[in-house]
Every structure is written in C-alpha cells, then in structure tokens.
Design an enzyme around this catalytic site. Structure first.
Site, PDB file in Angstrom:
ATOM      1  N   GLY A 199      49.339  31.728 -21.879  1.00  0.00           N
ATOM      2  CA  GLY A 199      48.330  31.237 -20.927  1.00  0.00           C
ATOM      3  C   GLY A 199      47.129  32.153 -20.876  1.00  0.00           C
ATOM      4  O   GLY A 199      47.051  33.160 -21.597  1.00  0.00           O
ATOM      5  N   ILE A 218      45.966  34.280 -18.376  1.00  0.00           N
ATOM      6  CA  ILE A 218      46.237  35.664 -17.953  1.00  0.00           C
ATOM      7  C   ILE A 218      47.351  36.266 -18.820  1.00  0.00           C
ATOM      8  O   ILE A 218      47.262  37.418 -19.247  1.00  0.00           O
ATOM      9  CB  ILE A 218      46.607  35.727 -16.453  1.00  0.00           C
ATOM     10  CG1 ILE A 218      45.481  35.125 -15.596  1.00  0.00           C
ATOM     11  CG2 ILE A 218      46.875  37.178 -16.022  1.00  0.00           C
ATOM     12  CD1 ILE A 218      45.777  35.025 -14.108  1.00  0.00           C
ATOM     13  N   ASN A 237      55.756  27.094 -22.649  1.00  0.00           N
ATOM     14  CA  ASN A 237      56.012  25.727 -23.141  1.00  0.00           C
ATOM     15  C   ASN A 237      54.746  25.073 -23.690  1.00  0.00           C
ATOM     16  O   ASN A 237      54.743  23.891 -24.048  1.00  0.00           O
ATOM     17  CB  ASN A 237      56.640  24.848 -22.046  1.00  0.00           C
ATOM     18  CG  ASN A 237      55.688  24.578 -20.903  1.00  0.00           C
ATOM     19  OD1 ASN A 237      54.569  25.088 -20.872  1.00  0.00           O
ATOM     20  ND2 ASN A 237      56.124  23.762 -19.955  1.00  0.00           N
ATOM     21  N   GLY A 269      49.260  26.586 -21.472  1.00  0.00           N
ATOM     22  CA  GLY A 269      49.060  27.721 -22.380  1.00  0.00           C
ATOM     23  C   GLY A 269      48.687  27.181 -23.758  1.00  0.00           C
ATOM     24  O   GLY A 269      48.974  26.034 -24.080  1.00  0.00           O
ATOM     25  N   LEU A 289      54.660  34.807 -15.008  1.00  0.00           N
ATOM     26  CA  LEU A 289      53.341  34.198 -14.803  1.00  0.00           C
ATOM     27  C   LEU A 289      53.366  32.684 -14.993  1.00  0.00           C
ATOM     28  O   LEU A 289      52.412  32.007 -14.625  1.00  0.00           O
ATOM     29  CB  LEU A 289      52.322  34.792 -15.800  1.00  0.00           C
ATOM     30  CG  LEU A 289      51.596  36.070 -15.388  1.00  0.00           C
ATOM     31  CD1 LEU A 289      52.534  37.262 -15.354  1.00  0.00           C
ATOM     32  CD2 LEU A 289      50.466  36.364 -16.364  1.00  0.00           C
ATOM     33  N   TYR A 342      51.062  23.711  -3.554  1.00  0.00           N
ATOM     34  CA  TYR A 342      51.002  24.913  -4.392  1.00  0.00           C
ATOM     35  C   TYR A 342      51.223  26.155  -3.538  1.00  0.00           C
ATOM     36  O   TYR A 342      52.036  27.027  -3.866  1.00  0.00           O
ATOM     37  CB  TYR A 342      49.643  24.962  -5.096  1.00  0.00           C
ATOM     38  CG  TYR A 342      49.470  26.132  -6.029  1.00  0.00           C
ATOM     39  CD1 TYR A 342      50.329  26.327  -7.096  1.00  0.00           C
ATOM     40  CD2 TYR A 342      48.415  27.030  -5.848  1.00  0.00           C
ATOM     41  CE1 TYR A 342      50.150  27.400  -7.962  1.00  0.00           C
ATOM     42  CE2 TYR A 342      48.226  28.094  -6.704  1.00  0.00           C
ATOM     43  CZ  TYR A 342      49.094  28.278  -7.761  1.00  0.00           C
ATOM     44  OH  TYR A 342      48.917  29.344  -8.613  1.00  0.00           O
TER      45      TYR A 342
END
Ligand code: UDP
Length: 323
Positions: free
Chosen positions: A10, A12, A32, A36, A76, A149
C-alpha cells in the site's frame, strides 16, 4: 530484524518497507493488492531482504504462517479512504475488525510485538484542537457509513489494548492524521493526490462542502520514520500516539496552493457533500493533532512543510503521467 508489514504494497506500507530495508532489516509484505499496488513495491523485487506474499489478513492459515516467521508486525492493512468506506461499508467493517483480530491473535500465539495503525477519525466531530490522545470521541449515528470506519478502528484499538493488558502481547497503537506523499492514489477520495491530478490536467479542483474545513498534512516519509522508532521503543507498549503535522490549512487554501505551485489554469468548483459522498454525509470541520506525546517519546517533529509535500506529490504525479 524480520518485520511483517500487512498492507505492505500500500501507500504507507511500501514506504515503510523501503525504510526498513534501507536500515538493513528483512521485510515480508502481506497484501491482497486490493488497494495496494504491485507498482509500489516492484523496485524491491529481487532484493533478498524483501518478500511479497499475496493474500488477505482474513486468511488465518496464511497469517499464522507469516506471523510465525517474523520478529514483529506492522499492521497497516485496512480498508481506507472515505469514498471506499461509504461505498463498501460491509467489506470495510469486516476487513478492519476481523482482520485486526486475526493479527492480534497470531501475535499472541507467537508472542510478537505488533503496531496497530489507527486513525484520526477516532476523534470524529471533535473540532477542538490540538487533539490529545485522551480527548473525547464525538460521532454521528452508527447508521451513517462514514462512522463505521471510526468505530471499526476504535474496536481495533480496544482489542490491541486488552491483548496487551490481559495477555501481555506487546502492542502499540498509532493514530495517523492525514498522511500524503508519492504513491498515494487519487482513486479513493484522498484530497491531495486528487487536487494535484486535477491541476496538472487543468481541470476544476473539486472542493467538497464549503472548503472551510481544515486538515494538517504530514509527509509519508515522516510517518514511516516515526513508526520504525516507536516499534523499537519498549516504553510505547500499551499506549496510543498521535502522528501528524500541525500545519493547518483549509481545503480551499490547499486548492489555491496546489494551483499556484503547479502553475495550472484550473479553477475551483464547490460540490455539496451529498453529491460527493451520500445524503446526510457529515465531515470533520477541523482536525489538528497534539503531538507532544510522541515528541516526548522519540523526539518526533515533521521535517517537510506543506509546500515541500505538494511539490513532492506534483513531481511524482508528473513523473507517472497520472495519479
Ligand atoms: N475533499 C475535497 N475534494 C476532494 C476530496 C476530498 O474537498 O476531491 C475534502 C474532504 O471532504 C475532506 C478533506 O478534503 O473535508 C480531506 O479529505 P480526505 O479524504 O483526503 O481525508 P479525510 O480527512 O476526510 O480523512
């Protein structure tokens, strides 16, 4: 050290992998490749200290295998981006709650240190600033998908905290405020890559709401620098830390800076929240972190100012030909 980074391909996660490898560590990235991208880590391929495992954090068997082999975990992997969460609330909840539970359970099974990345969304509509880690959360109805979220990440924080308290798992929680920089996609609603892409294409910059809402943007390289130092620090276990910049700017102000820096012919256009997201959408009016706690722990302070950040994102976007 051998680190497992969930979400390692991803935005970060890939910068964190670069940093750890530059410091001489080994990295296994579990991703996955949903948000990313292979592109983010392709320069690491062939490096004997780097391994990409394509799979989901919901796959217990796979997480068991990769967790056993590592020394510590950076967790993350998550469904991020307000637009993604509003459009796919069920998937976001599952990934963010069940996924973190699986990671924590494996950290317990093999007694590994784990850093859990949480979010400034935790504070919800609390507009006081600068926000300290123990400040109240102010949230809207759980039926508004935006708040799912924040709620999922709060459950993650609670789980991390009780795994530390009850089961002695060394866990650390960080709350990331708006993080930006090269490799951030414009596809999931994040404002800076989107404004930069629009400006470079001489299209209208899409300001949602009044544009008076404010944020503080931190360069991803400052974020990953902080993550590596926190995970090294045993005093951080069982605690939560804000990571962010304190250079506050309104979204209108950001649009103006992006137009100036790119020299674009773009104008700005104002789009109501209910068109941009969904009916009844609630935004955070202001979000500024108090960063004294992390500053005391590791001497953290941002090294790149907002203009520097914008220039970096512009250079990256020009180089890629698209965001
Ligand atoms: N935003 C905007 N135009 C866009 C995308 C986002 O005005 O094209 C606004 C968004 O409504 C929010 C701010 O920019 O007020 C930051 O949005 P982002 O999704 O980057 O991060 P957030 O702080 O909402 O997590």
């Amino acid at each position: 050290m051998h680190y497992l980074i969930t979400g390692g391909a991803g935005f970060i996660g890939s910068h964190l992998a670069d940093r750890l490898i530059a410091e001489g560590h080994r990295v296994t990235a579990l991703d996955n490749l949903s948000t990313g991208k292979h592109d983010n880590i392709k320069h690491l391929e062939g490096n004997p200290n780097f391994e990409l495992v394509v799979g989901t954090i919901l796959d217990e068997y796979l997480v068991d295998k990769v967790a056993e082999r590592c020394d510590a975990i950076f967790h993350l992997a998550a469904a991020v981006g307000v637009e993604l969460i509003v459009n796919h609330p069920l998937e976001s909840l599952t990934t963010n709650i069940k996924g973190s539970e699986i990671i924590l359970e494996m950290a317990y099974r093999y007694h590994k240190k784990v850093l859990i990345t949480s979010t400034s969304e935790i504070y919800g509509k609390n507009t006081q600033g600068p926000l300290k880690e123990d400040q109240d959360r102010i949230l809207g109805s759980p039926l508004k998908s935006r708040w799912s979220y924040s709620t999922a990440k709060a459950v993650d924080e609670m789980l991390a905290y009780v795994y530390w308290k009850e089961k002695n798992v060394p866990t650390v929680i960080v709350r990331l405020f708006n993080t930006v920089g090269p490799r951030q996609s414009s596809a999931y609603g994040m404002v800076l890559p989107r404004f930069v892409k629009q400006a470079l294409e001489n299209k209208d910059l899409t300001i949602y709401g009044s544009g008076k809402q404010s944020r503080c943007f931190l360069h991803v390289k400052d974020v990953v620098g902080a993550l590596t130092r926190i995970v090294d620090n045993s005093a951080a276990c069982g605690q939560v830390f804000n990571i962010g910049s304190q250079e506050e700017i309104t979204i209108e102000g950001l649009a103006r800076r992006v137009i100036e820096i790119t020299g674009s012919r773009s104008k700005v256009v104002y789009i109501p929240y209910n068109e941009a997201y969904e009916e009844g959408f609630e935004d955070m009016e202001r979000r500024v972190p108090d960063i004294s706690k992390i500053n005391e722990l590791i001497g953290f302070s941002p090294t790149v100012d907002l203009d520097g950040i914008i220039k970096d994102v512009v250079a990256y976007t020009r180089d890629k030909g698209a965001a």
